[in-house]
Motif scaffolding. Structure first.
Motif, short mmCIF file in Angstrom:
data_model
loop_
_atom_site.label_atom_id
_atom_site.label_comp_id
_atom_site.label_asym_id
_atom_site.label_seq_id
_atom_site.Cartn_x
_atom_site.Cartn_y
_atom_site.Cartn_z
N ASP A 20 33.00 37.07 52.66
CA ASP A 20 32.73 38.63 52.60
C ASP A 20 32.05 39.03 51.53
O ASP A 20 32.38 38.93 50.47
N GLU A 21 30.88 39.56 51.55
CA GLU A 21 30.12 40.28 50.55
C GLU A 21 30.56 41.44 50.07
O GLU A 21 29.82 42.01 49.21
N GLU A 22 31.30 41.97 50.71
CA GLU A 22 31.84 43.73 50.62
C GLU A 22 32.92 43.78 49.54
O GLU A 22 33.67 44.79 49.53
N PHE A 23 33.52 42.85 48.88
CA PHE A 23 34.45 43.07 48.26
C PHE A 23 34.48 43.65 47.05
O PHE A 23 33.24 43.88 46.35
N HIS A 24 35.40 44.63 46.78
CA HIS A 24 35.21 45.77 45.63
C HIS A 24 36.15 45.43 44.41
O HIS A 24 35.68 45.71 43.19
N GLY A 71 34.34 38.73 30.56
CA GLY A 71 33.83 39.52 31.13
C GLY A 71 34.88 40.24 32.58
O GLY A 71 34.29 40.80 33.21
N VAL A 72 35.87 39.96 32.18
CA VAL A 72 36.86 40.42 33.19
C VAL A 72 36.78 42.14 33.25
O VAL A 72 36.75 42.36 32.04
N ARG A 73 37.25 42.77 34.13
CA ARG A 73 37.10 44.18 33.98
C ARG A 73 38.61 44.89 33.63
O ARG A 73 38.53 45.99 33.56
N GLY A 74 39.46 43.92 33.81
CA GLY A 74 40.99 44.59 33.60
C GLY A 74 41.87 43.53 33.33
O GLY A 74 41.79 42.34 33.76
N TYR A 75 43.19 43.82 32.80
CA TYR A 75 44.14 42.90 32.70
C TYR A 75 45.47 43.74 32.81
O TYR A 75 45.75 44.60 31.98
N ILE A 76 46.14 43.31 33.70
CA ILE A 76 47.43 44.10 34.19
C ILE A 76 48.50 43.29 34.11
O ILE A 76 48.76 42.20 35.00
N PRO A 77 49.33 43.57 33.05
CA PRO A 77 50.77 42.88 33.05
C PRO A 77 51.56 43.01 34.13
O PRO A 77 51.75 44.24 34.82
N LYS A 78 52.22 42.06 34.56
CA LYS A 78 53.03 42.06 36.04
C LYS A 78 54.29 43.09 35.72
O LYS A 78 54.91 43.27 36.85
N SER A 79 54.73 43.37 34.54
CA SER A 79 55.57 44.37 34.29
C SER A 79 55.16 45.77 34.34
O SER A 79 56.21 46.74 34.08
N SER A 80 54.01 46.08 34.48
CA SER A 80 53.26 47.31 34.64
C SER A 80 54.09 48.33 35.83
O SER A 80 54.35 47.90 36.64
N SER A 81 53.88 49.72 35.34
CA SER A 81 54.39 50.64 36.31
C SER A 81 53.49 50.60 37.62
O SER A 81 52.24 50.31 37.19
N GLU A 82 53.89 51.54 38.66
CA GLU A 82 52.97 51.87 39.63
C GLU A 82 51.66 52.82 38.91
O GLU A 82 50.80 52.63 39.35
N ALA A 91 35.63 52.66 39.18
CA ALA A 91 34.85 53.63 38.45
C ALA A 91 33.79 52.83 37.40
O ALA A 91 32.81 53.82 36.83
N GLY A 92 33.81 51.71 37.29
CA GLY A 92 32.94 51.08 36.41
C GLY A 92 33.43 50.87 34.73
O GLY A 92 32.61 50.55 33.98
N GLU A 93 34.62 51.39 34.64
CA GLU A 93 35.16 51.11 33.40
C GLU A 93 35.95 49.82 33.11
O GLU A 93 36.18 49.09 34.12
N ILE A 94 36.71 49.77 32.08
CA ILE A 94 37.55 48.68 31.62
C ILE A 94 39.07 49.06 31.34
O ILE A 94 39.03 50.02 30.88
N TYR A 95 39.98 48.36 32.05
CA TYR A 95 41.43 48.76 31.77
C TYR A 95 41.87 47.72 30.75
O TYR A 95 41.86 46.42 31.03
N GLU A 100 31.33 34.50 36.66
CA GLU A 100 29.83 34.10 36.52
C GLU A 100 29.41 34.09 37.97
O GLU A 100 28.20 34.16 38.02
N ARG A 101 30.13 33.61 38.79
CA ARG A 101 29.27 33.40 40.16
C ARG A 101 29.50 34.60 40.99
O ARG A 101 28.49 34.41 41.90
N ARG A 102 30.44 35.49 40.78
CA ARG A 102 30.20 36.57 41.65
C ARG A 102 30.29 37.75 40.65
O ARG A 102 31.32 38.71 40.59
N PRO A 103 29.08 38.12 39.90
CA PRO A 103 29.36 38.88 38.88
C PRO A 103 29.33 40.38 39.33
O PRO A 103 29.64 41.36 38.65
N SER A 104 28.95 40.56 40.71
CA SER A 104 29.36 41.90 41.29
C SER A 104 30.42 42.46 41.62
O SER A 104 30.76 43.83 41.89
N VAL A 105 31.49 41.51 41.67
CA VAL A 105 32.67 41.91 41.93
C VAL A 105 33.63 42.04 40.81
O VAL A 105 34.00 40.75 40.16
N PRO A 106 34.15 43.14 40.44
CA PRO A 106 35.18 43.21 39.43
C PRO A 106 36.25 42.38 39.45
O PRO A 106 36.86 42.08 40.33
#
Length: 225
Positions: free
Chosen positions: A45-49, A97-108, A120-124, A71-77
């Motif tokens: 699927d080419e439409e992953f966001h 180059g990852v766009r975010g890192y979410i610990p599994k202990s994070s809240s909703e 939104a194009g930013e980094i977490y 590197e292989r799918r740079p358009s997909v965060p």
């Protein structure tokens, strides 16, 4: 909106998928149990966001797997899901180059805010790791501050002052900043005083506005965990 959740623990994956569906009802969710399956789903699927990747699932081979997806799918965060929260590990992943890192202990609320930032194009970046990220300049492989003009006041800030300013911009009090960075409140007050002086700001709000005008990297924003 298509989102892929890749994690080898079925119970976690099912629960996480349910949570994401509740937070983002319009999203169409896909899941995979290992890196190879995730790659197959992604290529179908080419439409992953956005792609959530468990750092330790089979086929990832640690950061080598992260690099493969980025590197292989740079358009997909890519957003990492992990039980590991060491700042050094987070910094290494962000440097790939990852766009975010979410610990599994994070809240909703952290999950919601992180996903919204990435979409939104930013980094977490988890708040506890921001000092390491700023010190190593690894939010995308380039040193945002070194790229600023030499006479830019932001370049005069030390890494610790930059991490303090980042949390000031988020609206944290001195006590909250001290707790987040593991400092004494008196030390934070001293940092804030120096930051205001270096930015020629009269107060914290003005410092945040001046920092933005001077080119403060918006992609270094964080949310409380």
């Amino acid at each position: 909106m298509h989102l892929l959740i890749a994690d080898d623990h079925m119970l976690f994956r099912s629960g996480f998928k349910l949570l994401v569906s509740q937070l983002f009802p319009v999203a169409e969710l896909f899941d995979a149990g290992d890196a190879n399956e995730a790659w197959d789903v992604l290529n179908a699927d080419e439409e992953f966001h956005l792609v959530f990747l468990d750092l330790a699932m089979p086929g990832m081979n640690g950061t080598a797997g992260v690099r493969r997806f980025v590197e292989r799918r740079p358009s997909v965060p890519v957003v990492i899901l992990s039980a590991h929260t060491a700042p050094e590990e987070i910094a290494e992943c962000m440097g790939l180059g990852v766009r975010g890192y979410i610990p599994k202990s994070s809240s909703e609320s952290v999950l919601r805010n992180a996903v919204e930032l990435v979409l939104a194009g930013e980094i977490y970046v988890p708040r506890h790791a921001i000092d390491q990220i700023l010190t190593e300049g690894s939010t995308g492989g380039a040193d945002d501050f070194e790229n600023l003009p030499e006479n830019n006041p932001l370049r005069q800030l030390t890494p610790r002052q930059r991490s303090t300013l980042s949390l000031m911009i988020e609206g944290l009090s001195n006590k909250e900043i001290a707790r987040s960075l593991g400092l004494l409140e008196s030390t934070v007050k001293a940092h804030v005083k120096v930051i205001l002086r270096k930015l020629s700001a009269q107060n914290r709000t003005q410092a945040a506005l001046i920092a933005a005008d001077l080119g403060w990297p918006r992609r270094l924003r964080t949310w409380s965990s």
